[in-house]
Enzyme design. Structure first.
Site, PDB file in Angstrom:
ATOM      1  N   GLU A 121       8.249  14.556  25.967  1.00  0.00           N
ATOM      2  CA  GLU A 121       6.776  14.459  26.044  1.00  0.00           C
ATOM      3  C   GLU A 121       6.265  15.249  27.252  1.00  0.00           C
ATOM      4  OE1 GLU A 121       6.671  10.017  25.770  1.00  0.00           O
ATOM      5  OE2 GLU A 121       5.481  10.402  23.976  1.00  0.00           O
ATOM      6  N   GLU A 141      13.502   7.020  20.850  1.00  0.00           N
ATOM      7  CA  GLU A 141      12.710   5.790  20.981  1.00  0.00           C
ATOM      8  C   GLU A 141      13.109   4.746  19.940  1.00  0.00           C
ATOM      9  OE1 GLU A 141      11.578   8.754  21.658  1.00  0.00           O
ATOM     10  OE2 GLU A 141      10.065   8.666  23.245  1.00  0.00           O
TER      11      GLU A 141
HETATM   12  C1  1HE Z   1      18.445   6.030  33.390  1.00  0.00           C
HETATM   13  C2  1HE Z   1      17.929   6.663  32.237  1.00  0.00           C
HETATM   14  C3  1HE Z   1      16.682   6.204  31.748  1.00  0.00           C
HETATM   15  C4  1HE Z   1      19.838   7.545  32.694  1.00  0.00           C
HETATM   16  N1  1HE Z   1      16.072   5.214  32.417  1.00  0.00           N
HETATM   17  N2  1HE Z   1      17.799   5.056  34.014  1.00  0.00           N
HETATM   18  N3  1HE Z   1      15.726   7.690  27.087  1.00  0.00           N
HETATM   19  C5  1HE Z   1      16.986   7.524  26.603  1.00  0.00           C
HETATM   20  O1  1HE Z   1      17.222   6.734  25.710  1.00  0.00           O
HETATM   21  C6  1HE Z   1      18.045   8.354  27.258  1.00  0.00           C
HETATM   22  C7  1HE Z   1      18.880   7.460  28.164  1.00  0.00           C
HETATM   23  N4  1HE Z   1      19.880   8.205  28.946  1.00  0.00           N
HETATM   24  C8  1HE Z   1      21.040   8.673  28.383  1.00  0.00           C
HETATM   25  O2  1HE Z   1      21.247   8.634  27.179  1.00  0.00           O
HETATM   26  C9  1HE Z   1      22.048   9.279  29.323  1.00  0.00           C
HETATM   27  O3  1HE Z   1      21.791   8.765  30.633  1.00  0.00           O
HETATM   28  C10 1HE Z   1      21.994  10.827  29.399  1.00  0.00           C
HETATM   29  C11 1HE Z   1      22.573  11.406  28.108  1.00  0.00           C
HETATM   30  C12 1HE Z   1      20.596  11.361  29.636  1.00  0.00           C
HETATM   31  C13 1HE Z   1      22.882  11.289  30.586  1.00  0.00           C
HETATM   32  O4  1HE Z   1      24.185  10.736  30.453  1.00  0.00           O
HETATM   33  P1  1HE Z   1      25.145  10.713  31.743  1.00  0.00           P
HETATM   34  O5  1HE Z   1      26.493  10.218  31.272  1.00  0.00           O
HETATM   35  O6  1HE Z   1      25.091  12.005  32.441  1.00  0.00           O
HETATM   36  O7  1HE Z   1      24.493   9.656  32.761  1.00  0.00           O
HETATM   37  P2  1HE Z   1      24.506   8.056  32.711  1.00  0.00           P
HETATM   38  O8  1HE Z   1      25.808   7.544  33.269  1.00  0.00           O
HETATM   39  O9  1HE Z   1      24.128   7.532  31.375  1.00  0.00           O
HETATM   40  O10 1HE Z   1      23.317   7.676  33.699  1.00  0.00           O
HETATM   41  C14 1HE Z   1      23.389   7.935  35.088  1.00  0.00           C
HETATM   42  C15 1HE Z   1      22.397   7.017  35.759  1.00  0.00           C
HETATM   43  O11 1HE Z   1      21.095   7.341  35.318  1.00  0.00           O
HETATM   44  C16 1HE Z   1      22.601   5.559  35.397  1.00  0.00           C
HETATM   45  O12 1HE Z   1      22.189   4.784  36.508  1.00  0.00           O
HETATM   46  P3  1HE Z   1      23.277   4.033  37.464  1.00  0.00           P
HETATM   47  O13 1HE Z   1      22.422   3.306  38.456  1.00  0.00           O
HETATM   48  O14 1HE Z   1      24.084   3.154  36.554  1.00  0.00           O
HETATM   49  O15 1HE Z   1      24.092   5.143  38.068  1.00  0.00           O
HETATM   50  C17 1HE Z   1      21.628   5.341  34.267  1.00  0.00           C
HETATM   51  O16 1HE Z   1      21.211   3.994  34.136  1.00  0.00           O
HETATM   52  C18 1HE Z   1      20.470   6.204  34.748  1.00  0.00           C
HETATM   53  N5  1HE Z   1      19.605   6.616  33.637  1.00  0.00           N
HETATM   54  N6  1HE Z   1      18.812   7.590  31.824  1.00  0.00           N
HETATM   55  C19 1HE Z   1      16.624   4.668  33.516  1.00  0.00           C
HETATM   56  N7  1HE Z   1      16.079   6.756  30.680  1.00  0.00           N
HETATM   57  C20 1HE Z   1       6.245   6.636  27.324  1.00  0.00           C
HETATM   58  S1  1HE Z   1       7.316   6.017  26.223  1.00  0.00           S
HETATM   59  C21 1HE Z   1       8.713   7.054  26.256  1.00  0.00           C
HETATM   60  C22 1HE Z   1       9.886   6.321  25.650  1.00  0.00           C
HETATM   61  C23 1HE Z   1      11.187   7.002  25.950  1.00  0.00           C
HETATM   62  O17 1HE Z   1      11.284   7.893  26.750  1.00  0.00           O
HETATM   63  S2  1HE Z   1      12.525   6.395  25.082  1.00  0.00           S
HETATM   64  C24 1HE Z   1      13.837   7.440  25.560  1.00  0.00           C
HETATM   65  C25 1HE Z   1      14.604   6.871  26.730  1.00  0.00           C
END
Ligand code: 1HE
Length: 266
Positions: A121, A141
């Site tokens: 977005e 989402e």
């Molecule tokens: C996060 C987020 C997040 C990572 N919010 N903390 N978006 C998603 O569904 C995508 C979610 N993220 C992922 O699928 C993966 O993190 C990635 C593919 C992007 C990257 O993977 P990777 O292996 O490099 O990293 P990781 O181990 O998953 O994450 C590293 C850290 O980033 C980890 O935090 P930590 O404290 O445990 O080290 C994760 O929790 C954090 N992290 N993504 C919060 N999205 C206005 S409405 C819009 C609605 C949406 O956007 S829905 C889509 C959400």
């Protein structure tokens, strides 16, 4: 009016070079540049200020391997928001992204890794998307039990059409590579997206600011109008832009045969 130097930024780095090109860099790589409310507030502040600070183009970049993982899901979970709370969060996202799209300053996004959910977005509010070959685009989402709230129903549907957007949200389909260009998610696919974005920004910054204001504001506004009203608005904008002082030297150069010609190079 607030000056760029007065902005208080924690999650975003902001620099402006001597040519008036701003670099806006998401800086939460340890959270994959997930968009928490503080980051959205900073985007509002930045894109409110840039158009009035003489900035001629902005590059939207991100530190780390991923452009943005979208909504900060951990914050959203922790805050246990009411419907009303989240509506106001979304209104703030819209404020930030509308400032980008309608602010009149060209915004060129440098994409890499995950460009998903709210990250897509955000990217779709830029005027030009330059993707590195490792970029992938998704709207997860549905898989998270959520819905888009940062303008995807408007901008992503506009870029790729509603059927593709619905497919992405229902099936979890990810686009990448040439296919992402072909469907309209990005305009460039290159090995070095930063270099390409800078090339585009430098070219855009050569245009008179009033021309860029029209290109990066009027076209978006006109998409929201009836064809009749858009034609009227276009005439008014062209009346102002096409008679601007800054165009006169360029027109004089063309009339005297010294202007560069518009031809493909090479
Ligand atoms: C996060 C987020 C997040 C990572 N919010 N903390 N978006 C998603 O569904 C995508 C979610 N993220 C992922 O699928 C993966 O993190 C990635 C593919 C992007 C990257 O993977 P990777 O292996 O490099 O990293 P990781 O181990 O998953 O994450 C590293 C850290 O980033 C980890 O935090 P930590 O404290 O445990 O080290 C994760 O929790 C954090 N992290 N993504 C919060 N999205 C206005 S409405 C819009 C609605 C949406 O956007 S829905 C889509 C959400």
């Amino acid at each position: 009016m607030r000056d760029i130097a007065d902005l208080k930024l924690k999650n975003i780095l902001l620099q402006v070079d001597d040519d008036g090109i701003a670099t806006v860099t998401l800086n939460r790589p340890e959270k994959r540049n997930a968009l928490d409310l503080a980051t959205i507030d900073e985007l509002v502040d930045i894109f409110t200020t840039l158009p009035r600070a003489g900035v001629r183009a902005a590059i939207l970049d991100a530190n780390g391997d991923h452009f943005s993982a979208g909504l900060d899901l951990v914050e959203h979970h922790r805050e246990n928001r009411s419907a009303s709370d989240f509506m106001h969060v979304c209104l703030r996202w819209h404020e930030a992204f509308n400032k980008m799209e309608y602010g009149g300053v060209p915004v060129i996004a440098v994409l890499k890794g995950a460009v998903v959910g709210g990250g897509l977005e955000l990217a779709s509010a830029a005027h030009i998307r330059v993707a590195g070959t490792d970029s992938y685009f998704g709207l997860p989402e549905g898989q998270r039990g959520l819905f888009t709230g940062g303008g995807a129903t408007i901008r992503v549907a506009d870029l790729i059409g509603k059927a593709r957007m619905i497919d992405m949200m229902l099936s979890g389909r990810l686009y990448r590579g040439q296919e992402a260009v072909d469907v309209g998610l990005c305009q460039y696919l290159v090995d070095d997206p930063q270099e390409k974005a800078w090339e585009i920004a430098r070219n855009a910054a050569q245009n008179p600011p009033l021309s860029n204001f029209a290109i990066c504001s009027a076209i978006s506004h006109m998409q929201n109008m009836s064809a009749l009203d858009a034609a009227y608005a276009e005439s008014v904008v062209a009346g102002v832009v096409n008679t601007q002082e800054a165009a006169k030297a360029r027109l004089q150069a063309f009339a005297s045969g010294t202007a560069t010609k518009i031809k493909p190079q090479g």
